[in-house]
Design an enzyme around this catalytic site. Structure first.
Site, PDB file in Angstrom:
ATOM      1  N   ASP A 218      -2.159  -9.084   1.545  1.00 25.34           N
ATOM      2  CA  ASP A 218      -1.987  -7.624   1.496  1.00 25.34           C
ATOM      3  C   ASP A 218      -1.772  -7.234   0.031  1.00 25.34           C
ATOM      4  O   ASP A 218      -2.253  -7.944  -0.850  1.00 25.34           O
ATOM      5  CB  ASP A 218      -0.825  -7.227   2.420  1.00 25.34           C
ATOM      6  CG  ASP A 218      -0.976  -5.812   2.959  1.00 25.34           C
ATOM      7  OD1 ASP A 218      -1.052  -4.894   2.131  1.00 25.34           O
ATOM      8  OD2 ASP A 218      -1.018  -5.621   4.191  1.00 25.34           O
ATOM      9  N   HIS A 241      -4.744  -7.068  -1.943  1.00 25.54           N
ATOM     10  CA  HIS A 241      -5.193  -5.674  -1.899  1.00 25.54           C
ATOM     11  C   HIS A 241      -4.887  -4.928  -3.194  1.00 25.54           C
ATOM     12  O   HIS A 241      -5.070  -3.731  -3.271  1.00 25.54           O
ATOM     13  CB  HIS A 241      -4.579  -4.957  -0.697  1.00 25.54           C
ATOM     14  CG  HIS A 241      -5.038  -5.500   0.625  1.00 25.54           C
ATOM     15  ND1 HIS A 241      -4.686  -4.944   1.832  1.00 25.54           N
ATOM     16  CD2 HIS A 241      -5.841  -6.548   0.922  1.00 25.54           C
ATOM     17  CE1 HIS A 241      -5.240  -5.634   2.812  1.00 25.54           C
ATOM     18  NE2 HIS A 241      -5.945  -6.621   2.290  1.00 25.54           N
TER      19      HIS A 241
END
Ligand SMILES: *[C@@H]1O[C@H](CO)[C@@H](O)[C@H](O)[C@H]1NC(C)=O
Length: 397
Positions: A218, A241
């Protein structure tokens, strides 16, 4: 001879000084509290912490270089009589079954002034089983699983050298902290792992993260509301991310975000590089200002620079109502490398509160795929553009 005498007296002084220092600092080796290799150290660690915390002076808890299980959440709370260091050279393993680890934190450090976590050791959350079970990637009301390391209301802290591996949810969560440094930390989990944010910061100030490698499933680093005076430098991110401010504006009365610097960072094969995301249809207004993204290298990044004020995943909001989070004093400077999509730079600001005082300078991002040439997308923003513009920045303005 006079010189020799001087050296002798200086050495004596140094000796006295170092003896004094040893005398005032206590060593709390968890082996003395019953820790055995591959055994469970929940009790040993909590007992060592209790005594170290009550001891006064500088206390050092030592976790030697071997593997231990930490089968229960360890809540290590202050306030303590003096500064505390945990020297972690071993590997701590969480139970693989998420049901065996109750609560949202595996190791929690709370309300300590003067805290150091250093060493060459690893916090291994053994999260692979939980990634298969949790739906936090698509369900905002999912059950929160244990973060590897929670730092709650810690002041004057240093996290150095350690590794966080495969957490059940976040690697490290920082809440209500002041003056905290992360240096030479390694954060690692597969790119496919779910909800494994690297370092999440909220309601904290005076935080620096430097020379740190983060590869996870993430955000590498995410900054929630109330993040102030945060400097992130020489961080390598990927997979992951990216580094994200937000999401902001989902909840009522969020605190301002300000003085954020992301400097000299490298992103490789990430979904985003540097990002600001705010929800539309906010319950109350908010601000994000004095933000600098400078000296960033992108290697095959899908969205190298992205300001998105219409962040609304899975249709959880009324996306036609513009965001009330005002973004101002944003500098985007010296950004180079390759984009994995044609949209190299996106600044989508709110129609309700357009971005103010945005400066963009020296952008050199290329796209080599089949979908056309690199471009920029801009809405509700009139940036001041200087230096290299490859591609042209907000050309219609
Ligand atoms: C932009 O990047 C390309 C490739 O990395 C490089 O060859 C070129 O010199 C750069 N242009 C400027 C103006 O910095």
């Amino acid at each position: 001879m006079a010189m020799n005498l001087n050296i002798a007296s200086i050495s004596l002084l140094l000796l006295l000084a170092s003896t004094a220092k040893v005398a005032e600092s206590g060593i709390f080796d968890i082996q003395k509290y019953g820790a055995k290799p591959n055994g469970d150290i929940t009790q040993a660690l909590t007992r060592a912490w209790k005594e170290a915390c009550a001891a006064g002076g500088t206390s050092k808890i030592v976790i030697p270089k071997t593997t231990y299980n930490l089968g229960n959440p360890a809540s290590l709370q202050g306030p303590c009589k003096g500064p505390i260091e945990i020297r972690l050279d071993g590997t701590l393993k969480a139970p693989a079954n998420p049901r065996q680890l109750k609560g949202d934190g595996w190791i929690t450090i709370g309300r300590v002034d003067g805290f150091t976590l250093s060493g060459s050791g690893t916090l291994d959350g053994q999260g692979a089983t939980s990634w298969k079970q949790n739906d936090c990637g698509i369900n905002s009301k999912c059950k929160l699983l244990a973060t590897n390391l929670r730092l709650d209301f810690v002041t004057n802290g240093l996290i150095q050298g350690i590794t966080s591996k495969d957490p059940k949810s976040f690697h490290i969560n920082v809440l209500g902290c002041k003056k905290l440094k992360f240096q030479h930390v390694t954060i690692t989990a597969p790119g496919t792992s779910i909800n494994t944010d690297g370092i999440h910061i909220g309601r904290s100030s005076g935080i620096t993260i430097s020379d740190t490698n983060i590869g996870t499933g993430d955000d590498c680093i995410s900054l929630g509301d109330g993040s102030q005076d945060v400097t992130i430098e020489r961080v390598r991110c990927g997979p992951g991310h990216g580094i994200s401010i937000g999401s902001l504006g989902k909840y009522y009365n969020e605190q301002p975000v300000s003085q954020i610097k992301v400097l000299d960072c490298t992103f490789s094969n990430t979904m985003n590089g540097v990002r600001i995301k705010t929800w539309p249809a906010n319950p109350s207004p908010g601000t994000a200002n004095d933000i600098t993204f400078k000296g960033i290298t992108m290697n095959n990044v899908a969205n190298p620079v992205i300001i998105d004020q219409g962040y609304c995943p899975y249709g959880q909001c009324k996306s036609q109502i513009p965001s009330k989070i005002k973004i101002s004093n944003l500098n985007i400077e010296d950004i180079k490398g390759t984009s994995a999509t044609p949209e190299a730079l996106k600044i989508i600001c709110s129609k309700g509160v357009p971005c103010q005082n945005v400066k963009v300078s020296n952008i050199n991002l290329s796209y080599k795929g089949a979908l056309g040439k690199a471009k920029t997308v801009c809405e509700n923003v009139r940036p001041t553009v200087t230096g290299t513009q490859n591609p042209p920045v907000c050309p219609s303005h």
